[in-house]
Design a protein around this motif. Structure first.
Motif, short mmCIF file in Angstrom:
data_model
loop_
_atom_site.label_atom_id
_atom_site.label_comp_id
_atom_site.label_asym_id
_atom_site.label_seq_id
_atom_site.Cartn_x
_atom_site.Cartn_y
_atom_site.Cartn_z
N VAL A 1 0.85 -1.19 0.00
CA VAL A 1 0.00 0.00 0.00
C VAL A 1 0.89 1.24 0.00
CG1 VAL A 1 -1.66 1.35 1.35
CG2 VAL A 1 -1.94 -1.13 1.14
N THR A 2 0.72 2.07 -1.00
CA THR A 2 1.55 3.28 -1.13
C THR A 2 0.80 4.56 -0.81
OG1 THR A 2 1.02 3.37 -3.50
CG2 THR A 2 3.03 2.20 -2.87
N GLN A 3 -0.52 4.54 -0.97
CA GLN A 3 -1.35 5.70 -0.65
C GLN A 3 -2.63 5.25 0.05
OE1 GLN A 3 -0.07 5.35 -3.97
NE2 GLN A 3 0.00 7.38 -4.93
N ARG A 4 -3.18 6.15 0.87
CA ARG A 4 -4.44 5.87 1.55
C ARG A 4 -5.46 6.96 1.24
NH1 ARG A 4 -0.61 3.47 4.75
NH2 ARG A 4 -1.24 1.55 5.84
N ILE A 5 -6.69 6.54 0.98
CA ILE A 5 -7.77 7.47 0.66
C ILE A 5 -9.00 7.09 1.49
CG2 ILE A 5 -9.45 8.08 -1.14
CD1 ILE A 5 -6.90 9.53 -1.58
N PHE A 6 -9.70 8.11 2.01
CA PHE A 6 -10.96 7.81 2.70
C PHE A 6 -12.14 8.24 1.82
CE2 PHE A 6 -10.38 12.27 3.91
CZ PHE A 6 -11.67 12.78 3.80
N LEU A 7 -13.23 7.50 1.95
CA LEU A 7 -14.50 7.83 1.31
C LEU A 7 -15.56 7.90 2.39
CD1 LEU A 7 -14.51 5.27 -1.68
CD2 LEU A 7 -13.59 7.60 -1.71
N THR B 1 -34.51 7.66 10.68
CA THR B 1 -35.04 9.02 10.54
C THR B 1 -33.99 10.00 10.05
OG1 THR B 1 -34.55 9.46 12.89
CG2 THR B 1 -36.77 8.64 12.34
N GLU B 2 -32.72 9.63 10.15
CA GLU B 2 -31.63 10.49 9.71
C GLU B 2 -30.71 9.71 8.77
OE1 GLU B 2 -31.11 13.68 10.32
OE2 GLU B 2 -32.87 13.90 11.62
N PRO B 3 -30.13 10.37 7.76
CA PRO B 3 -29.18 9.68 6.87
C PRO B 3 -27.96 9.20 7.65
CG PRO B 3 -29.87 11.79 5.94
CD PRO B 3 -30.36 11.77 7.35
N TYR B 4 -27.45 8.09 7.24
CA TYR B 4 -26.23 7.53 7.83
C TYR B 4 -25.02 7.97 7.02
CZ TYR B 4 -22.61 4.09 8.92
OH TYR B 4 -21.43 3.49 9.26
N VAL B 5 -23.95 8.36 7.70
CA VAL B 5 -22.68 8.70 7.04
C VAL B 5 -21.59 7.85 7.68
CG1 VAL B 5 -20.97 10.47 6.53
CG2 VAL B 5 -23.41 11.06 6.53
N GLY B 6 -20.91 7.06 6.87
CA GLY B 6 -19.86 6.19 7.37
C GLY B 6 -18.62 6.27 6.50
N ARG B 7 -17.48 6.04 7.10
CA ARG B 7 -16.20 6.19 6.39
C ARG B 7 -15.61 4.83 6.03
NH1 ARG B 7 -11.86 10.73 7.89
NH2 ARG B 7 -13.64 11.84 6.99
N VAL B 8 -15.06 4.76 4.82
CA VAL B 8 -14.34 3.58 4.35
C VAL B 8 -12.93 4.03 3.99
CG1 VAL B 8 -14.24 1.75 2.62
CG2 VAL B 8 -16.46 2.57 3.43
N LEU B 9 -11.93 3.30 4.50
CA LEU B 9 -10.53 3.64 4.23
C LEU B 9 -9.96 2.67 3.21
CD1 LEU B 9 -8.05 5.39 4.94
CD2 LEU B 9 -7.51 3.71 6.73
N LEU B 10 -9.36 3.21 2.16
CA LEU B 10 -8.82 2.41 1.07
C LEU B 10 -7.30 2.54 1.02
CD1 LEU B 10 -11.31 3.51 -1.75
CD2 LEU B 10 -11.60 1.66 -0.07
N GLY B 11 -6.64 1.42 0.70
CA GLY B 11 -5.19 1.42 0.45
C GLY B 11 -4.93 1.12 -1.01
N LEU B 12 -4.06 1.91 -1.64
CA LEU B 12 -3.81 1.79 -3.08
C LEU B 12 -2.43 1.20 -3.34
CD1 LEU B 12 -5.17 5.30 -4.18
CD2 LEU B 12 -6.43 3.16 -3.88
N TYR B 13 -2.36 0.35 -4.40
CA TYR B 13 -1.12 -0.33 -4.77
C TYR B 13 -0.40 0.46 -5.87
CZ TYR B 13 -3.54 -4.33 -2.55
OH TYR B 13 -4.22 -5.17 -1.68
N GLY C 1 -5.97 -1.96 -5.37
CA GLY C 1 -5.99 -1.56 -3.97
C GLY C 1 -6.85 -2.50 -3.14
N GLU C 2 -7.08 -2.10 -1.89
CA GLU C 2 -7.85 -2.91 -0.96
C GLU C 2 -8.52 -2.02 0.08
OE1 GLU C 2 -5.28 -4.65 2.47
OE2 GLU C 2 -3.99 -4.70 0.67
N VAL C 3 -9.50 -2.60 0.77
CA VAL C 3 -10.16 -1.90 1.87
C VAL C 3 -9.34 -2.11 3.14
CG1 VAL C 3 -12.23 -1.78 3.31
CG2 VAL C 3 -12.44 -2.09 0.84
N LEU C 4 -9.00 -1.03 3.80
CA LEU C 4 -8.23 -1.11 5.05
C LEU C 4 -9.12 -0.94 6.28
CD1 LEU C 4 -5.12 1.09 4.11
CD2 LEU C 4 -5.31 -1.40 4.02
N GLY C 5 -10.25 -0.29 6.13
CA GLY C 5 -11.14 -0.05 7.26
C GLY C 5 -12.52 0.37 6.78
N GLY C 6 -13.48 0.28 7.70
CA GLY C 6 -14.84 0.68 7.35
C GLY C 6 -15.71 -0.47 6.91
#
Length: 265
Positions: free
Chosen positions: A52-58, A68-80, A193-198
């Motif tokens: 993994v050389t770079q990390r990006i969150f979505l 009753t409220e929208p959900y917001v959640g974070r996913v962390l990605l690792g890029l090759y 890449g791959e999912v690192l978290g979330g």
């Protein structure tokens, strides 16, 4: 010594000579056989794990059933970046581009699940794929975006879930997240890449209702078979007439899923 004793001594000497000769012959045969055997070779080393050389969150936003409220959640990605430099460079361009100044993953959509195995992400409103002079180019809000699309390959197999992948032959910004292993994609897609978290956010996403294009009747029943045939007939007519409503919507989320923020993680 008498004649009998001399004959016995001669027999013993001959037997000893034969035994020595036999042993020498056997030793030579073993040595020759050993030389004929191929040299032992070491088992091939397992391919090195991608780095993994770079990390990006979505940050994904969607409305869950009954909430009753929208959900917001974070996913962390690792890029090759070393194994898929071209795809990672494209991804980073969209992930770090400010919205409204050009194509950006911020504000893009997560439209559907493909074949129950892939989540499609990064559908940027206003971006279309056009063919100019035999090459694929992107058009953003009517403006052609120059780019040098390259087909990229590596040896990373789609042999585990939570990998990031993209079609080798498309210049569009959409990419996919592997829900379950599918090595059948190795020839047409490239892992970058791959999912690192979330993972919890992804589990909640996959619980959202999706368009199935199936009847409520059991598979194999007469009513279900008639429904399927009728649906396909209407779809074919719609495609022939150029009706956008005839496109296959199987797997599309029935709730809007948006990437509201993204950046370096």
């Amino acid at each position: 010594a008498g004649p009998a004793e001399r004959r016995a001594a001669l027999a013993r000497a001959v037997s000893a000579t034969v035994s020595v000769a036999t042993a020498a012959t056997a030793s030579a045969a073993v040595a020759a056989e050993a030389e004929a055997l191929p040299a032992a070779t070491e088992a091939p080393a397992a391919p090195a794990a991608p780095v993994v050389t770079q990390r990006i969150f979505l940050d994904l936003r969607f409305e869950e059933v009954g909430a009753t409220e929208p959900y917001v959640g974070r996913v962390l990605l690792g890029l090759y970046g070393k194994d898929a430099p071209s795809n990672v460079a494209r991804f980073m361009e969209y992930a770090t581009s400010p919205p409204l100044q050009g194509p950006s993953y911020t504000g893009s959509l997560v439209p559907k699940v493909v074949d129950g195995k892939l989540v499609e992400l990064g559908q940027i409103p206003g971006v279309t794929l056009v063919n100019l002079a035999g090459s694929q180019q992107l058009e953003y809000n009517g403006r052609v975006i120059p780019g040098d699309f390259k087909i990229e390959e590596n040896d990373i197999s789609h042999d585990r879930p939570l990998l990031l992948t993209r079609s080798k032959f498309s210049a569009s910004p959409e990419f996919e997240l592997l829900i379950e292993p599918d090595q059948g994609l190795d020839g047409s897609h490239v892992v970058f890449g791959e999912v690192l978290g979330g993972q919890g956010t992804l589990q909640r996403l996959l619980k959202l209702p999706r368009y199935s294009a199936k009847s409520t009747e059991p598979e194999g029943s007469l009513i279900n078979s008639l429904f399927v045939k009728q649906r396909e007939a209407f779809r074919e007519v719609g495609v022939a007439l150029g009706d956008d409503r005839a496109t296959d919507k199987t797997g599309r989320f029935l709730r809007r899923v948006t990437i509201v923020r993204c950046g370096r993680g």
